[in-house]
Write a protein that holds these residues in place. Structure first.
Motif, PDB file in Angstrom:
ATOM      1  N   ARG A 219      -2.410   8.920  14.904  1.00  0.00           N
ATOM      2  CA  ARG A 219      -3.204   8.463  13.769  1.00  0.00           C
ATOM      3  C   ARG A 219      -4.683   8.653  14.095  1.00  0.00           C
ATOM      4  NH1 ARG A 219      -5.457   3.568  15.001  1.00  0.00           N
ATOM      5  NH2 ARG A 219      -4.478   2.356  16.658  1.00  0.00           N
ATOM      6  N   VAL A 220      -5.512   8.532  13.077  1.00  0.00           N
ATOM      7  CA  VAL A 220      -6.946   8.689  13.267  1.00  0.00           C
ATOM      8  C   VAL A 220      -7.483   7.533  14.103  1.00  0.00           C
ATOM      9  CG1 VAL A 220      -9.175   8.785  12.097  1.00  0.00           C
ATOM     10  CG2 VAL A 220      -7.209   9.970  11.133  1.00  0.00           C
TER      11      VAL A 220
ATOM     12  N   GLY B  29       0.828  -1.196   0.000  1.00  0.00           N
ATOM     13  CA  GLY B  29       0.000   0.000   0.000  1.00  0.00           C
ATOM     14  C   GLY B  29       0.862   1.245   0.000  1.00  0.00           C
ATOM     15  N   THR B  30       0.207   2.386   0.027  1.00  0.00           N
ATOM     16  CA  THR B  30       0.900   3.671   0.096  1.00  0.00           C
ATOM     17  C   THR B  30       0.687   4.265   1.485  1.00  0.00           C
ATOM     18  OG1 THR B  30       0.638   4.105  -2.267  1.00  0.00           O
ATOM     19  CG2 THR B  30       1.076   5.992  -0.850  1.00  0.00           C
ATOM     20  N   LEU B  31       1.789   4.575   2.144  1.00  0.00           N
ATOM     21  CA  LEU B  31       1.760   5.115   3.502  1.00  0.00           C
ATOM     22  C   LEU B  31       2.105   6.594   3.450  1.00  0.00           C
ATOM     23  CD1 LEU B  31       1.691   4.384   6.640  1.00  0.00           C
ATOM     24  CD2 LEU B  31       4.178   4.281   6.444  1.00  0.00           C
ATOM     25  N   ARG B  32       1.253   7.419   4.055  1.00  0.00           N
ATOM     26  CA  ARG B  32       1.486   8.871   4.091  1.00  0.00           C
ATOM     27  C   ARG B  32       1.826   9.288   5.513  1.00  0.00           C
ATOM     28  NH1 ARG B  32      -2.529   7.585   0.603  1.00  0.00           N
ATOM     29  NH2 ARG B  32      -2.267   8.306  -1.558  1.00  0.00           N
ATOM     30  N   VAL B  33       3.032   9.824   5.672  1.00  0.00           N
ATOM     31  CA  VAL B  33       3.568  10.158   6.991  1.00  0.00           C
ATOM     32  C   VAL B  33       3.842  11.657   7.061  1.00  0.00           C
ATOM     33  CG1 VAL B  33       5.445   9.745   8.637  1.00  0.00           C
ATOM     34  CG2 VAL B  33       4.620   7.881   7.193  1.00  0.00           C
ATOM     35  N   SER B  34       3.466  12.266   8.171  1.00  0.00           N
ATOM     36  CA  SER B  34       3.788  13.671   8.425  1.00  0.00           C
ATOM     37  C   SER B  34       4.792  13.750   9.572  1.00  0.00           C
ATOM     38  CB  SER B  34       2.512  14.444   8.788  1.00  0.00           C
ATOM     39  OG  SER B  34       2.826  15.736   9.252  1.00  0.00           O
ATOM     40  N   ALA B  35       5.710  14.721   9.490  1.00  0.00           N
ATOM     41  CA  ALA B  35       6.722  14.876  10.532  1.00  0.00           C
ATOM     42  C   ALA B  35       7.153  16.333  10.615  1.00  0.00           C
ATOM     43  CB  ALA B  35       7.939  13.995  10.241  1.00  0.00           C
ATOM     44  N   PRO B  36       7.612  16.764  11.787  1.00  0.00           N
ATOM     45  CA  PRO B  36       8.103  18.146  11.915  1.00  0.00           C
ATOM     46  C   PRO B  36       9.462  18.310  11.244  1.00  0.00           C
ATOM     47  CG  PRO B  36       8.389  16.955  13.974  1.00  0.00           C
ATOM     48  CD  PRO B  36       7.627  16.052  13.063  1.00  0.00           C
TER      49      PRO B  36
ATOM     50  N   PRO C  78      -5.827   0.282   8.245  1.00  0.00           N
ATOM     51  CA  PRO C  78      -5.224  -0.591   7.231  1.00  0.00           C
ATOM     52  C   PRO C  78      -3.977  -1.282   7.763  1.00  0.00           C
ATOM     53  CG  PRO C  78      -5.839   1.507   6.260  1.00  0.00           C
ATOM     54  CD  PRO C  78      -6.028   1.653   7.748  1.00  0.00           C
ATOM     55  N   ARG C  79      -3.742  -2.461   7.263  1.00  0.00           N
ATOM     56  CA  ARG C  79      -2.652  -3.285   7.794  1.00  0.00           C
ATOM     57  C   ARG C  79      -1.302  -2.588   7.686  1.00  0.00           C
ATOM     58  NH1 ARG C  79      -1.378  -8.417   9.200  1.00  0.00           N
ATOM     59  NH2 ARG C  79       0.669  -9.195   8.604  1.00  0.00           N
ATOM     60  N   HIS C  80      -1.006  -1.970   6.539  1.00  0.00           N
ATOM     61  CA  HIS C  80       0.319  -1.357   6.382  1.00  0.00           C
ATOM     62  C   HIS C  80       0.499  -0.168   7.327  1.00  0.00           C
ATOM     63  CE1 HIS C  80      -2.172   1.074   3.680  1.00  0.00           C
ATOM     64  NE2 HIS C  80      -1.227   2.011   3.696  1.00  0.00           N
ATOM     65  N   VAL C  81      -0.601   0.525   7.665  1.00  0.00           N
ATOM     66  CA  VAL C  81      -0.520   1.627   8.621  1.00  0.00           C
ATOM     67  C   VAL C  81      -0.288   1.086  10.027  1.00  0.00           C
ATOM     68  CG1 VAL C  81      -1.761   3.580   9.644  1.00  0.00           C
ATOM     69  CG2 VAL C  81      -1.982   3.098   7.191  1.00  0.00           C
ATOM     70  N   ARG C  82      -1.030   0.053  10.370  1.00  0.00           N
ATOM     71  CA  ARG C  82      -0.889  -0.548  11.703  1.00  0.00           C
ATOM     72  C   ARG C  82       0.517  -1.116  11.906  1.00  0.00           C
ATOM     73  NH1 ARG C  82      -2.015  -5.719  13.027  1.00  0.00           N
ATOM     74  NH2 ARG C  82      -3.252  -6.010  11.127  1.00  0.00           N
TER      75      ARG C  82
ATOM     76  N   HIS D 245      -5.651  14.956   9.452  1.00  0.00           N
ATOM     77  CA  HIS D 245      -5.375  13.596   8.967  1.00  0.00           C
ATOM     78  C   HIS D 245      -6.330  13.163   7.859  1.00  0.00           C
ATOM     79  CE1 HIS D 245      -2.400  11.951  11.991  1.00  0.00           C
ATOM     80  NE2 HIS D 245      -2.678  13.148  12.465  1.00  0.00           N
ATOM     81  N   ILE D 246      -7.604  13.471   8.026  1.00  0.00           N
ATOM     82  CA  ILE D 246      -8.597  13.009   7.056  1.00  0.00           C
ATOM     83  C   ILE D 246      -8.534  13.842   5.783  1.00  0.00           C
ATOM     84  CG2 ILE D 246     -11.061  12.706   6.622  1.00  0.00           C
ATOM     85  CD1 ILE D 246     -11.395  12.101   9.595  1.00  0.00           C
ATOM     86  N   ALA D 247      -8.599  15.161   5.909  1.00  0.00           N
ATOM     87  CA  ALA D 247      -8.627  16.032   4.730  1.00  0.00           C
ATOM     88  C   ALA D 247      -7.347  15.933   3.914  1.00  0.00           C
ATOM     89  CB  ALA D 247      -8.877  17.478   5.153  1.00  0.00           C
ATOM     90  N   GLU D 248      -6.206  15.731   4.585  1.00  0.00           N
ATOM     91  CA  GLU D 248      -4.926  15.708   3.882  1.00  0.00           C
ATOM     92  C   GLU D 248      -4.414  14.293   3.631  1.00  0.00           C
ATOM     93  OE1 GLU D 248      -2.133  18.958   5.066  1.00  0.00           O
ATOM     94  OE2 GLU D 248      -3.553  19.259   6.689  1.00  0.00           O
ATOM     95  N   GLY D 249      -5.192  13.299   4.043  1.00  0.00           N
ATOM     96  CA  GLY D 249      -4.832  11.923   3.746  1.00  0.00           C
ATOM     97  C   GLY D 249      -3.604  11.420   4.463  1.00  0.00           C
ATOM     98  N   VAL D 250      -3.339  11.924   5.669  1.00  0.00           N
ATOM     99  CA  VAL D 250      -2.168  11.498   6.437  1.00  0.00           C
ATOM    100  C   VAL D 250      -2.525  10.281   7.282  1.00  0.00           C
ATOM    101  CG1 VAL D 250      -0.562  12.163   8.264  1.00  0.00           C
ATOM    102  CG2 VAL D 250      -1.175  13.809   6.489  1.00  0.00           C
ATOM    103  N   ASP D 251      -1.726   9.232   7.168  1.00  0.00           N
ATOM    104  CA  ASP D 251      -1.978   8.003   7.931  1.00  0.00           C
ATOM    105  C   ASP D 251      -1.389   8.074   9.337  1.00  0.00           C
ATOM    106  OD1 ASP D 251      -3.263   6.527   5.787  1.00  0.00           O
ATOM    107  OD2 ASP D 251      -1.287   6.445   4.845  1.00  0.00           O
ATOM    108  N   VAL D 252      -0.128   8.516   9.425  1.00  0.00           N
ATOM    109  CA  VAL D 252       0.587   8.576  10.697  1.00  0.00           C
ATOM    110  C   VAL D 252       1.379   9.881  10.743  1.00  0.00           C
ATOM    111  CG1 VAL D 252       2.292   7.473  12.194  1.00  0.00           C
ATOM    112  CG2 VAL D 252       0.808   6.061  10.780  1.00  0.00           C
ATOM    113  N   ALA D 253       1.369  10.533  11.901  1.00  0.00           N
ATOM    114  CA  ALA D 253       2.141  11.773  12.056  1.00  0.00           C
ATOM    115  C   ALA D 253       3.043  11.667  13.272  1.00  0.00           C
ATOM    116  CB  ALA D 253       1.209  12.974  12.200  1.00  0.00           C
TER     117      ALA D 253
END
Length: 303
Positions: free
Chosen positions: A273-274, A92-99, A280-284, A134-142
């Motif tokens: 995360r939300v 899958g595709t994982l979207r991560v946010s970080a400072p 999803p498995r790849h996020v978990r 997270h929802i509007a920008e599609g971020v899975d984990v920050a």
């Protein structure tokens, strides 16, 4: 029967605030988005959106349909997530946010090791200071520093540490090392800041008996700790630095901690995360992987 995909596109248009932004997030042509919403309106026999050149507005019936459309999206995502969680293959595709400032020391090593273990997961990293939606920008984990008040998010603490007041040995050879907070006013001070005319540091005595705040005008102010670290190593002055930003600088003696009897307030680095039971498995898997690996990158953090 109502087209479920069209309902999902309609909900995305409303959440995105425009057809063009919805097309970008869905990664489909703008013409497709417009056509699918128009087809949905024709199918239902009602107008869902009032369009203008600058904005969109839901009609009354559109507001009612939107509520059900969002439920449809949630149910569809939940079903996809259940299937994903029962698959042994992680992809899958994982979207991560970080400072900012921790791409080299934390994000790159964690993502690199994760993809070595799970090569079919693609990772997109978004570096920003602000708290993402997270929802509007599609971020899975920050990765986030400091407290969060959103009760809909699941928060997992992975590190606790305090910033350190540091300078280069070369700077300290030229200037007398400060012993207490007020001594800092005789030095060039570098601060993490952006377009602020002044700044302040609050220190706590390690024995808990005293607290002092120093207000000053920074010699250099920058909203990037990596850049400040470079300036500090060059001997420009004294500044605060998180120990997770290029830890080798203190480890190799390029910077040294000063005023060790006076500490800054500790911080927590968390994974966010939300709060959705159908993760999803790849996020978990990534969330657990990052929580386990991150502390190993930063042993013996100052607290």
């Amino acid at each position: 029967m109502t087209d479920l995909n069209s309902l999902k596109i309609f909900a995305k248009v409303v959440d995105a605030g425009s057809f063009s932004e919805a097309a970008r997030r869905l990664k489909i042509p703008l013409s497709t988005v417009s056509r699918r919403v128009a087809e949905l309106e024709n199918q239902l026999g009602v107008q869902l959106l009032e369009r203008s050149t600058r904005n969109l507005r839901l009609t009354d019936v559109g507001s009612e349909v939107l509520e059900h459309a969002r439920q449809t999206v949630e149910t569809s995502d939940a079903i996809d997530s259940v299937i994903s969680n029962h698959q042994t293959h992680v992809s899958g595709t994982l979207r991560v946010s970080a400072p900012p400032s921790i791409s080299d020391s934390l994000i790159a090593p964690v993502v690199g090791k994760f993809q070595a273990a799970y090569p079919d997961v693609r990772v997109q990293v978004f570096i920003t200071e602000r708290i993402v939606d997270h929802i509007a920008e599609g971020v899975d984990v920050a990765f986030r520093v400091g407290p969060l008040r959103d009760s809909t998010l699941v928060i997992r603490r992975v590190l606790s540490y305090r910033h350190q007041l540091v300078a280069s040995p070369a700077y300290l050879q030229r200037c007398k090392s400060p012993q207490k907070p007020q001594d800092l006013l005789n030095h060039r001070l570098l601060a993490f800041s952006f377009w602020k005319p002044d700044y302040s540091w609050t220190f706590f005595k390690t024995d808990g008996a005293k607290q002092e705040t120093v207000s000053f005008e920074p010699y250099i102010a920058m909203n990037d700790y990596a850049g400040l670290a470079t300036a500090l190593v060059a001997g420009t002055g004294i500044g605060e630095l998180p120990p997770i930003v290029d830890p080798r600088l203190l480890r190799d003696g390029l910077l040294v901690e000063i005023m060790p009897a006076w500490h800054f307030t500790p911080f927590d680095l968390t994974l966010v995360r939300v709060g959705n039971r159908y993760t999803p498995r790849h996020v978990r898997v990534f969330n657990e992987f990052a929580a386990q690996m991150t502390p190993t990158l930063f042993p013996n953090l100052p607290k």
